[in-house]
Design a protein around this motif. Structure first.
Motif, short mmCIF file in Angstrom:
data_model
loop_
_atom_site.label_atom_id
_atom_site.label_comp_id
_atom_site.label_asym_id
_atom_site.label_seq_id
_atom_site.Cartn_x
_atom_site.Cartn_y
_atom_site.Cartn_z
N GLN A 5 0.84 -1.19 0.00
CA GLN A 5 0.00 0.00 0.00
C GLN A 5 0.88 1.25 0.00
OE1 GLN A 5 -3.46 0.01 0.10
NE2 GLN A 5 -3.39 -2.20 -0.10
N LEU A 6 0.36 2.28 -0.61
CA LEU A 6 1.04 3.57 -0.61
C LEU A 6 0.64 4.33 0.65
CD1 LEU A 6 2.70 5.75 -2.14
CD2 LEU A 6 0.56 6.44 -3.22
N THR A 41 -0.24 2.18 -7.83
CA THR A 41 0.14 0.78 -7.83
C THR A 41 1.50 0.69 -7.16
OG1 THR A 41 -1.04 0.36 -9.89
CG2 THR A 41 0.68 -1.20 -9.30
N VAL A 42 1.65 -0.23 -6.25
CA VAL A 42 2.91 -0.42 -5.54
C VAL A 42 3.50 -1.76 -5.96
CG1 VAL A 42 4.01 -0.70 -3.28
CG2 VAL A 42 2.10 0.91 -3.56
N ILE A 43 4.76 -1.74 -6.37
CA ILE A 43 5.46 -2.99 -6.62
C ILE A 43 6.80 -2.96 -5.89
CG2 ILE A 43 4.34 -3.54 -8.82
CD1 ILE A 43 6.81 -2.63 -10.27
N TRP A 61 5.96 5.87 -13.24
CA TRP A 61 6.62 5.14 -12.17
C TRP A 61 7.64 5.99 -11.45
CZ3 TRP A 61 4.72 0.72 -10.50
CH2 TRP A 61 3.95 -0.04 -11.37
N PHE A 62 7.58 5.97 -10.12
CA PHE A 62 8.54 6.67 -9.26
C PHE A 62 9.32 5.66 -8.44
CE2 PHE A 62 5.32 9.82 -10.03
CZ PHE A 62 5.98 11.03 -10.04
N VAL A 63 10.60 5.93 -8.26
CA VAL A 63 11.42 5.12 -7.35
C VAL A 63 11.16 5.65 -5.93
CG1 VAL A 63 13.77 4.49 -6.68
CG2 VAL A 63 13.18 4.72 -9.10
N SER A 64 10.82 4.74 -5.02
CA SER A 64 10.48 5.16 -3.67
C SER A 64 11.39 4.56 -2.60
CB SER A 64 9.02 4.79 -3.38
OG SER A 64 8.63 5.28 -2.12
N PHE A 98 1.59 5.73 -10.78
CA PHE A 98 0.36 6.51 -10.74
C PHE A 98 -0.31 6.47 -12.09
CE2 PHE A 98 2.83 8.70 -7.35
CZ PHE A 98 1.95 8.50 -6.31
N THR A 99 -1.65 6.47 -12.08
CA THR A 99 -2.43 6.38 -13.32
C THR A 99 -2.54 7.71 -14.05
OG1 THR A 99 -4.47 6.72 -12.07
CG2 THR A 99 -3.81 4.44 -12.53
#
Length: 117
Positions: A5-6, A41-43, A61-64, A98-99
């Protein structure tokens, strides 16, 4: 719980950094971050080399997480078929997709949350 989850603070930091990089002024980053939770979406990629072509190119897509060949907050260009993301330590790499590429996440019936100065 937050593995898949974000979290609100994670969304706030990623979106705030990116909107600032884009030179966007927002009325309420908190509202945008809250709205983004339903559009994320979290991967968690395994600690190996993953081709960027495996990521959904309909998402931004972001690097977190730290510890890979991209700094935290970076946007991954999924169109780069020859590139990859790789863990530089034995940890997973967390990506948030993110969409909405405009990062506004505002319903069409509401006034836009983003405006240009």
């Amino acid at each position: 719980y937050f593995y898949n989850q974000l979290s609100l603070i994670e969304a706030y930091e990623l979106l705030g950094t990116e909107l600032n990089r884009r030179g966007k002024v927002v009325e309420s980053l908190k509202e945008i971050a809250i709205a983004s939770l339903n559009h994320a979406t979290v991967i968690n990629l395994p600690p190996s080399k993953t081709p960027l072509s495996q990521l959904d190119n309909n998402l931004i897509w972001f690097v977190s997480s730290e510890g890979c060949n991209y700094p935290v907050g970076s946007i991954i260009n999924t169109a780069s078929n020859n590139d990859y993301i790789k863990s530089s330590n034995a940890k997973e790499v967390r990506l948030i997709g993110f969409t909405d590429s405009t990062l506004s996440f505002s319903p069409s019936s509401s006034p836009p949350l983003l405006h240009h100065p």
